[in-house]
Structure formats: C-alpha cells, structure tokens
Enzyme design. Structure first.
Site, PDB file in Angstrom:
ATOM      1  N   GLU A 298       0.833  -1.200   0.000  1.00  0.00           N
ATOM      2  CA  GLU A 298       0.000   0.000   0.000  1.00  0.00           C
ATOM      3  C   GLU A 298       0.872   1.256   0.000  1.00  0.00           C
ATOM      4  O   GLU A 298       1.704   1.449   0.895  1.00  0.00           O
ATOM      5  CB  GLU A 298      -0.900   0.001   1.249  1.00  0.00           C
ATOM      6  CG  GLU A 298      -1.743   1.255   1.374  1.00  0.00           C
ATOM      7  CD  GLU A 298      -2.513   1.310   2.701  1.00  0.00           C
ATOM      8  OE1 GLU A 298      -2.461   0.321   3.471  1.00  0.00           O
ATOM      9  OE2 GLU A 298      -3.161   2.333   2.948  1.00  0.00           O
TER      10      GLU A 298
ATOM     11  N   ASP B 188      -1.079  -0.914   5.564  1.00  0.00           N
ATOM     12  CA  ASP B 188      -0.869  -0.251   6.845  1.00  0.00           C
ATOM     13  C   ASP B 188      -1.821  -0.819   7.896  1.00  0.00           C
ATOM     14  O   ASP B 188      -2.881  -1.332   7.563  1.00  0.00           O
ATOM     15  CB  ASP B 188      -1.145   1.257   6.714  1.00  0.00           C
ATOM     16  CG  ASP B 188      -0.048   1.947   5.904  1.00  0.00           C
ATOM     17  OD1 ASP B 188       1.070   1.394   5.845  1.00  0.00           O
ATOM     18  OD2 ASP B 188      -0.326   3.018   5.329  1.00  0.00           O
TER      19      ASP B 188
ATOM     20  N   ASP C   1      -3.982   0.397   9.710  1.00  0.00           N
ATOM     21  CA  ASP C   1      -5.046   1.334  10.072  1.00  0.00           C
ATOM     22  C   ASP C   1      -6.313   0.963   9.314  1.00  0.00           C
ATOM     23  O   ASP C   1      -6.355  -0.051   8.614  1.00  0.00           O
ATOM     24  CB  ASP C   1      -4.623   2.775   9.784  1.00  0.00           C
ATOM     25  CG  ASP C   1      -4.229   2.980   8.329  1.00  0.00           C
ATOM     26  OD1 ASP C   1      -4.600   2.115   7.483  1.00  0.00           O
ATOM     27  OD2 ASP C   1      -3.555   3.981   8.025  1.00  0.00           O
TER      28      ASP C   1
ATOM     29  N   ASP D  26      -7.836   2.301   6.738  1.00  0.00           N
ATOM     30  CA  ASP D  26      -7.704   2.265   5.280  1.00  0.00           C
ATOM     31  C   ASP D  26      -7.009   0.984   4.830  1.00  0.00           C
ATOM     32  O   ASP D  26      -7.397   0.357   3.850  1.00  0.00           O
ATOM     33  CB  ASP D  26      -6.883   3.470   4.786  1.00  0.00           C
ATOM     34  CG  ASP D  26      -7.766   4.689   4.558  1.00  0.00           C
ATOM     35  OD1 ASP D  26      -9.012   4.519   4.627  1.00  0.00           O
ATOM     36  OD2 ASP D  26      -7.213   5.781   4.323  1.00  0.00           O
TER      37      ASP D  26
END
Ligand code: TTJ
Length: 645
Positions: free
Chosen positions: A436, A509, A511, A513
């Site tokens: 990503e 990541d 998180d 997203d």
C-alpha cells in the site's frame, strides 16, 4: 508351339500373357493394393469404361449386378466394344483391350476426348486379376462372346453366338481371383452405391441400376436401386445440402458450364448458413480430393467475380474486399472438369497438376458465373450477402485481436514502470508483495531480496469488487496491474498453474484504510482468482506496530501487538524508547526487510477461504448503501486508535 513360329499370332499371344503375368506378380503396382480398396478398384476400372461411353453420348443406361457366385457384371447400352481386326496385329480390337497392358483403341486417347484417367490402367489389368472374365458385345444384330480364365488365359476366342439381338451394348462379367485378393473378394454394396450415385449426378441423363443378387441372407429379396439424376450437378449440391444439417440461403443453386481449349467445366453452388465448406471437385469423373490446378483457378475466379459484383451493385457496406477464405463458410459446391490428358500428383494421386488448366478454368468460371449473376440478380444478392457476413466477421475478429494486442502492450508498459520484478525465474519460490502506497513501496523495493521478491506498489483505493460489475473491476488500473503481474489470467480463464509467484503477499498499513484495502484485495482474489487462495498462495504480511530500543539502538525489539509491547518493556526496562509505526512508510528499507520481508523473521498469515469469505462479508457491510448496519459494524469490530479519530 514355339516363339519363332511363323504365326505372328501365337508369338503375340505369348507376349500378352507375359504382360498379364507381370500384373499378377505385382498387383499393387497396377491397382494400388490387394486389399478391399484394390478389389473395388477393379470394379471402378470396368465401370469407368461404360461411363466413358456415356460421356461420349452413346450410352444412356448402365447396370451393375452383384452375382450369387461373387462375380460382378457391368453392362451398358453403348456402341459395343469394336470386334474388327487390328490392321497390323490381326487380332480383334476387343481382345487387345483385355490382353494388352495400356492398349486398345480407346485407351490411347483417340476415340474419347476425355477418358477416366486416374486409374486408367485398363480392362486387361482386371482380366489378369480375375478367376474368370466374360465379354458379351451386341452389335449389328449379333451377339459376340469372348471368355478368359485363370488370370487372362484365353478360354474361348471371340465368336458369334446364335442369338439374334436388337440394339447394341457391352456386358462384362468378372470374378476377382481369391489367389490375388487374399483379404477379401467380396464387393461392398454401400461402396458401389456411393460411387454409382456420384456418377449418376455427374453424368446428367444417365440411368444406373445397382442389383445385389447375392443371397448371403437366404430369405432376403434381391436388392435393386436405380440412380437417375435428372438435375445433374445441381441435383448433387441440393442432395448434399439436404443431407447436411444447415439451411440453404438461396433456393436456386448457381449453375454454369462452359468449354475452352478442350477443357469442359460444369459447376453448381448452393450456400448454406453453416460454417463448413463442402467442395467436391472431379476431373473426368474422378474425385480430386487433394484439389489441384482446376480448383485453384476456380477459387480465384469465384473470388474475383463475387468482389466485382458486390462492388458494382453496392452490396458491400464500405469498400470491403473478399478474400478466398471468406467464400468458404457454408459453401456447398460441385465442380466437374473434363481434361484431355490429366496428370495427377500428391499423396493419393488425387491432385490435378496440369498447369494450363488453372487459367482455362478461371476464364470459363469468370464468364459463366458473371452471366449467371446477370440473369439471376436475387440469387447473386443472397450469395454475396452470405459471403459478406463471413468477411465482416473476419474483419471484426481482426480488429478485436488488434485491440487486445494494443491493450496488452499498454498494460505491460504501464506495469513495467510500477512492478519491481525479481531477478530469478523460479515460479515455485518467487514472491509478490502488494504494498500500500508509494513510499512503503519504495522502501520495500530497496529492502527486499531482489532475487526472489517482487514489489508492486498500489496507489489509491483498489476498486470495490463486491459491488462492481466484472467489466468495471477489469477496467481498474490497480486490478489490471495485479492480474498482469501474476500472469495467470482472471475469472473463468484463471489458471493457477501459470502463476508467476508461489506467494502473493498483501502488505497494508495497520489502520482502517489498510484494513479496507486488504478486504478489497481478498474479495477480489476470492471472486476472480479463487484457486490462488485454495492452493495456499495468498498471504497477509504482518508489519510490527512498535519498535522498542535501548542504549541508542544497541538493543532493539519489535512488537506486533500490545501484548508483545508489554513483554518487550518488561525485558528492556521502563525507560526504553518506544516508536509506534503509523504506517509502513515510516520504516526504512532495512527495518522493513528485518521485520516484514526477511523469511527468517517475518510473520505472514496464510489466507484461507474462510478468511476470504469473512472479508467479503465485511466488505458487503462497509460498502452498503444503508448507513446503519455499516456504522454498527464499524463500532463493534474496528478498534479505533487515536490517529483514526
Ligand atoms: C470404342 O470406340 C468405338 C465404339 O465403341 C467404343 C467402346 O469401346 N465402347 C464401349 C466400351 N462401350 N462400353 C465399353 C465397355 C464397357 C464395359 C462395362 C467395360 C469395358 C472394358 C468397356
């Protein structure tokens, strides 16, 4: 009797027998083989002679009888084989025909313009290979007889019988010699039937009877069939189309005939709505399975006339140009050509090689077909539209192929700027990391082991495969990069064996997203490359959440969750430095290698089908138009960190 006897007659007789003896020694040289095929060759040899008499216009009826004793009778109502003495040899012409190899008035090409040429070895060869052969000739109100036995030995010389007869004709009866035809001496009804039907179609106005008097089944009635094709080659193409499974696209077949410099041509064409081509070509009634100069000339002219007519009469949409292949789909055609001295070549000697025939056939076809089209414009229109359909299909297929090629090129070009390939070619070891973001992608490219690890950075959000239609998914640039990089196709065509990589690792990541992108990717693999998951090739790369260090980095620990963080703190003491990674991009290449890429240290989770299903379910809720269940799900399942708020 001695050879230097004054009587030339006896000397000749001995020569004759020497000739026929050679045929018995090497029958294959004369009739191809001594199998069932060779056996039937003998029948064709005799039948062809009667057909020639019909072709010359002197015979209207041929009768072929399979006799009880295994012999075959062929009779015609032609002029009757000449019985007069040969001026020099002083032997009846009919005897020369049955005793001399390649002899006899008609066999030197003088009497008939075009005689059955392929086999053409003559009646003497059949005589040589027969247990007995009898000749009966009706001429001038008299019936003549001539009898042979044991491979052509004269049993009873030509004589006039007492019988008075009307009309004229020839009747030959012969029994194939079982000493020669060791495999079989039995003629096949079906084989004779097929050839005689074909001959009836090719010789308009001729009637052929086939009678089977062999009572192999004692209760069976003798079989009799009559073939009479009043419509000639036109009837032939209609018959072929009726036998087939497709429908004619014009009721009236194309028909034309013509003659030029000794080449006689007759042709019938009827297109159907199928895709097969059935072109039956003949030279002197012999099927030319391998084609040859007559066929090539014919195809050239056909293409030319079709193009000319289509352009002249504004049938073409743009200015299409038909090529030979466009004319093949749905073509049913009989092309019958008569040639004076046919030469055959090819594997099975069924390819006409006379070079002069090409141009002559072109010219006859040009004229004949153009005239037919002028006289029958509605047939012409139907036919041209039929071949135009094939032509347009071909052009569309070519355009589509070109587009696919361009798209592939563009894709490969676009990908080459993104994908950092690995240097080795080992598909069973190579790994692809889907990373990503560009900055993490950059670190991964530097930190990886470039021998077997490839990096594909993903920008933006990967398309939502849960809701998108197939075409939309495949239009998405990120998805296309993934498909091209893996190189094993997509959807129904996906072939996991072709995968360029043993592992495809999703690296996002830690998180919300990142979780979302992971969901999207898993759903994509689940929907479009499921075997990749089934074969255990899909992984989730785990990056650490914390770095814990002491003494300026002399002692370093990584923690992948909070539990591990507590453990590390216990070990290193409460004043160790803690770094929390907000994203992969914060790691430098060495750290990324150390924690996430290096097979010795990394933690990767192999994705199961259940994981993928769960991802799909999550995505369904995340993407739902209804806000409520989505909110509910987010609240329940996602652990929000301070940064997300
Ligand atoms: C030859 O030229 C003069 C008129 O007769 C021509 C001729 O040979 N006619 C002919 C031959 N009609 N039928 C045959 C014939 C028929 C059978 C079944 C077998 C053979 C070998 C010849």
């Amino acid at each position: 009797m001695s050879i230097d006897n004054n009587s030339g007659y006896d000397a000749k007789s001995i020569q004759v027998l020497e000739g026929l003896e050679a045929v018995r020694k090497r029958p294959g040289m004369y009739i191809g083989s001594i199998s069932s095929k060779g056996l039937h060759h003998c029948a064709w040899e005799i039948i062809d002679n009667a057909i020639d008499e019909a072709g010359a216009g002197f015979c209207t009826h041929i009768k072929v009888t399979l006799n009880e004793d295994g012999s075959l009778t062929v009779e015609d109502n032609g002029r009757g084989i000449p019985v007069d003495l040969h001026p020099e040899k002083q032997i009846p012409a009919v005897r020369l025909a049955f005793e001399q190899l390649h002899a006899g008035g008609k066999f030197d090409g003088q009497v008939y313009k075009t005689s059955g040429g392929l086999h053409g070895v003559g009646a003497s060869v059949v005589n040589a290979l027969s247990e007995f052969l009898n000749v009966e000739i009706s001429r001038d109100g008299k019936l003549y007889r001539l009898e042979y036995e044991k491979g052509g030995k004269l049993k009873k010389d030509l004589h006039v019988t007492k019988k008075k007869i009307k009309g004229s004709g020839t009747r030959i009866t012969f029994k194939p010699d079982p000493l020669i035809f060791k495999e079989t001496t039995s003629f096949k009804y079906e084989t004779l039937r097929n050839r005689l039907m074909e001959l009836a179609f090719l010789n308009n106005g001729l009637t052929i009877d086939l009678i089977d008097n062999r009572l192999s089944n004692k209760n069976q009635e003798p079989k009799k069939e009559t073939y009479q094709a009043k419509k000639g080659v036109v009837g032939f193409v209609e018959f072929l189309n009726e036998e087939g499974e497709y429908n004619p696209v014009h009721k009236k077949p194309i028909y034309f005939k013509g003659e030029k410099e000794g080449v006689i041509l007759e042709c019938a064409i009827q297109y159907n709505d199928g895709e097969d081509e059935q072109l039956r070509s003949y030279v002197n009634n012999i099927s030319t399975d391998e084609g040859g100069t007559h066929e090539s000339g014919f195809r050239t002219a056909l293409t030319k006339v079709f193009n000319l007519y289509g352009k002249k009469n504004n049938i073409f949409k743009k200015n299409e140009n038909l090529i030979g292949d466009d004319l093949k789909d749905g073509l049913t055609c009989v092309l019958s050509v008569k040639v004076r001295d046919p030469q055959f070549e090819g594997q099975t000697k069924t390819k006409l090689s006379n070079t002069e025939v090409d141009g002559l056939v072109q010219s006859i076809t040009n004229e004949g077909l153009s005239n037919f089209f002028e006289k029958h414009p509605s047939v012409a229109k139907d036919v041209i539209n039929r071949v135009l359909t094939t032509c347009l299909e071909r052009l569309a297929a070519r355009r589509a192929k070109e587009l696919r090629r361009k798209a592939r090129n563009a894709e490969a070009k676009a990908l080459s700027g993104k994908l950092a390939k690995c240097s080795e070619k080992d598909k069973s070891r190579n790994e692809l990391f889907l990373v990503e973001g560009d900055s993490a992608g950059g670190s991964a490219k530097t930190g990886r082991d470039r021998r077997f690890q490839a990096i594909l950075p993903l920008r933006g959000k990967v398309i939502n495969t849960y809701r998108a239609k197939v075409e939309k998914v495949l239009e998405n640039e990120e998805i296309r990069s993934i498909i091209t990089a893996i190189g094993a196709g997509v959807g129904k065509e996906f072939d996991v064996e072709k995968s360029n990589y043993a592992r495809v690792c999703i690296m996002t990541d830690a998180d919300i997203d990142g979780a979302h992108i992971r969901c999207l990717l898993l759903t994509f693999f689940y929907r479009y490359m499921r075997p990749l998951i089934y074969s255990g090739r899909v992984y989730i790369a785990q990056a650490p959440l914390y770095k814990i260090e002491r003494e300026r980095g002399k002692i370093v620990r990584y923690a992948y969750n909070d539990e591990e963080l507590q453990e590390a703190l216990k070990e290193l003491g409460r004043n160790a430095r803690i770094q929390r990674y907000k994203g992969l991009g914060e790691m430098n290449p060495d750290q990324l290698w150390e924690t996430t890429l290096n097979p010795a240290n990394r933690r990767m989770i192999q994705v199961t089908i259940d994981d993928a299903l769960e991802a799909e379910r999550k995505l369904k809720i995340l993407m739902s138009d209804k806000v409520d269940p989505r909110r509910e799900f987010l609240m329940e399942n996602i652990v929000f960190t301070e940064d997300d708020m």
